[in-house]
Scaffold this active site. Structure first.
Site, PDB file in Angstrom:
ATOM      1  N   LYS A  95       0.829  -1.213   0.000  1.00  0.00           N
ATOM      2  CA  LYS A  95       0.000   0.000   0.000  1.00  0.00           C
ATOM      3  C   LYS A  95       0.859   1.257   0.000  1.00  0.00           C
ATOM      4  O   LYS A  95       0.458   2.280  -0.550  1.00  0.00           O
ATOM      5  CB  LYS A  95      -0.951   0.000   1.199  1.00  0.00           C
ATOM      6  CG  LYS A  95      -2.035  -1.045   1.076  1.00  0.00           C
ATOM      7  CD  LYS A  95      -3.084  -0.898   2.163  1.00  0.00           C
ATOM      8  CE  LYS A  95      -4.150  -1.974   2.042  1.00  0.00           C
ATOM      9  NZ  LYS A  95      -5.057  -2.004   3.189  1.00  0.00           N
ATOM     10  N   LYS A 117     -10.928  -4.397  -3.223  1.00  0.00           N
ATOM     11  CA  LYS A 117     -11.727  -3.167  -3.332  1.00  0.00           C
ATOM     12  C   LYS A 117     -10.936  -2.063  -4.013  1.00  0.00           C
ATOM     13  O   LYS A 117     -11.494  -1.139  -4.588  1.00  0.00           O
ATOM     14  CB  LYS A 117     -12.081  -2.654  -1.934  1.00  0.00           C
ATOM     15  CG  LYS A 117     -13.062  -3.472  -1.180  1.00  0.00           C
ATOM     16  CD  LYS A 117     -13.275  -2.845   0.201  1.00  0.00           C
ATOM     17  CE  LYS A 117     -13.684  -3.858   1.228  1.00  0.00           C
ATOM     18  NZ  LYS A 117     -13.426  -3.462   2.603  1.00  0.00           N
ATOM     19  N   LYS A 155      -5.340 -10.975  -6.257  1.00  0.00           N
ATOM     20  CA  LYS A 155      -6.466 -11.057  -5.332  1.00  0.00           C
ATOM     21  C   LYS A 155      -7.602 -10.131  -5.774  1.00  0.00           C
ATOM     22  O   LYS A 155      -7.331  -9.017  -6.235  1.00  0.00           O
ATOM     23  CB  LYS A 155      -5.917 -10.589  -3.969  1.00  0.00           C
ATOM     24  CG  LYS A 155      -6.747 -10.862  -2.785  1.00  0.00           C
ATOM     25  CD  LYS A 155      -6.067 -10.328  -1.528  1.00  0.00           C
ATOM     26  CE  LYS A 155      -6.080  -8.812  -1.483  1.00  0.00           C
ATOM     27  NZ  LYS A 155      -5.703  -8.217  -0.206  1.00  0.00           N
TER      28      LYS A 155
END
Ligand code: TYM
Length: 335
Positions: free
Chosen positions: A113, A201, A198
């Protein structure tokens, strides 16, 4: 002996997708009668990435309503909002002061991230797993049902608890070490546009995921266009055929069939036959969830009362643990 305690949570960032459902919520629902459950909407985690203040509150209600719509039963479970229980923030600070910096810098999700956030990564993103540890440890949870991507955060939670007990709980351990509860099937649902990544969102492409609130037309479109492979006859094969493996797994879980049943049923199928079948199955599986969701959202008063009750129960336990942690650290009790 009383029931073991379960705690888990989901961030109110965007819509929930099939990964969140099959990796987490479905397992919460299936196991709930065995445990004493606390399910939170982790809205403090939601601001570790840029967020929209105009939608944070409504997104939080949406997730809580989806918990109910998916079958969380208030007889055995409590639903609450993380920011409503201030002990989460307070314990995070206390645990920050015993957590080595390099443990956090080693977290895979932080590294991934941080790249996305660019140069000025906020401290909250680094500290995210300590807040998650606080969420779990405050409730002295025995089990934490999550998808596979949270495994490392669970290990860190155990390390933090063990370190705390070692330093400040020599006579009597203060914090319970939780066990992850990760199911084999569905623990890692992959993207519809790339079977090696994966479902997430934060993927910029809406086509990569099926959201729990997608309309039948959206689901059909997404499955029609999803990535496949050129081989005829569909097989479960994680290594060589990631898309085939993922789509068959989705079908298996959504249809409630066994792996063997699906392998036999699909072995001679082509994608042209399988895709409409998967779309139909997904639409049928999500229909009751969507209907219940609408009913809950139409009754705001009820949802608020659920969250108020959940908060009261959560607060009682969380505040007790917090006071035990503070006592172990040597804090004075306010007069
Ligand atoms: P979050 O909000 O990213 O995801 C919520 C849950 O969904 C699971 N999940 C998946 N499972 C299978 N396949 C996927 N593609 C997939 N994507 C997500 C996640 O593993 C998770 O179980 N840090 C947590 C939230 C959290 C939490 C906690 C969880 C905060 N405090 C305490 C448990 C206990 C997170 O970001 O989840």
């Amino acid at each position: 002996m009383g029931k073991q305690r379960v705690l888990s949570g989901i961030q109110p960032t965007g819509n929930l997708h099939l990964g969140n459902y099959l990796g987490a919520i479905r397992n919460w629902v299936e196991g709930q009668s065995q445990y004493d459950n606390f399910f939170c909407v982790v809205d403090l985690h939601a601001i570790t990435a840029p967020h929209n203040p105009k939608t944070l509150a409504i997104d939080t209600y949406t997730i809580a309503a989806l918990y109910l719509a998916c079958g969380i039963d208030l007889q055995s479970s409590n639903i609450f909002v993380q920011s409503h229980v201030s002990a989460h923030s307070e314990l995070t600070w206390l645990l920050n002061c015993i957590t080595p910096l390099n443990w956090l810098e080693d977290m895979i999700q932080f590294k991934e991230k941080a790249v996305k956030q660019g140069e000025n990564v906020n401290v909250g993103l680094l500290d995210y797993p300590v807040l998650m540890a606080a969420d779990i440890l405050l409730y002295q949870a025995d089990k934490v049902p999550v998808g596979e991507d949270q495994k490392q955060h669970l290990e860190l939670t155990r390390d933090i608890a063990a370190r705390f007990n070692h330093q400040f709980g020599k006579q009597k351990p203060v914090l319970k070490l939780p066990e992850p509860l990760i199911r084999k099937e569905g623990a890692r649902v992959m993207s519809l546009t790339d079977g090696t990544r994966k479902m997430s969102k934060s993927d910029p492409s809406e086509m990569s995921r099926i959201n729990l609130l997608d309309s039948p037309e959206q689901i059909q479109q997404k499955i029609k266009r999803c990535k496949t492979d050129p081989i005829r006859g569909l097989t479960f094969d994680d290594g060589e055929r990631p898309e085939s493996h993922n789509l068959l797994t989705l079908y298996m879980l959504l249809a409630g069939k066994t792996k063997q049943e699906v392998a036999t049923e699909c072995q001679d199928m082509g994608w042209g036959q399988f895709k409409p079948l998967l779309a139909e199955t997904a639409i049928a599986a999500l229909k009751p969830i969507q209907e219940k969701y609408q009913a809950v959202m139409d009754d705001k008063g009820y949802l608020e009362s659920v969250l108020r009750d959940g908060r009261q129960k959560a607060e009682a336990i969380a505040n007790l643990t917090l006071s035990q942690v503070k006592a172990a650290l040597g804090y004075s009790v306010p007069l």
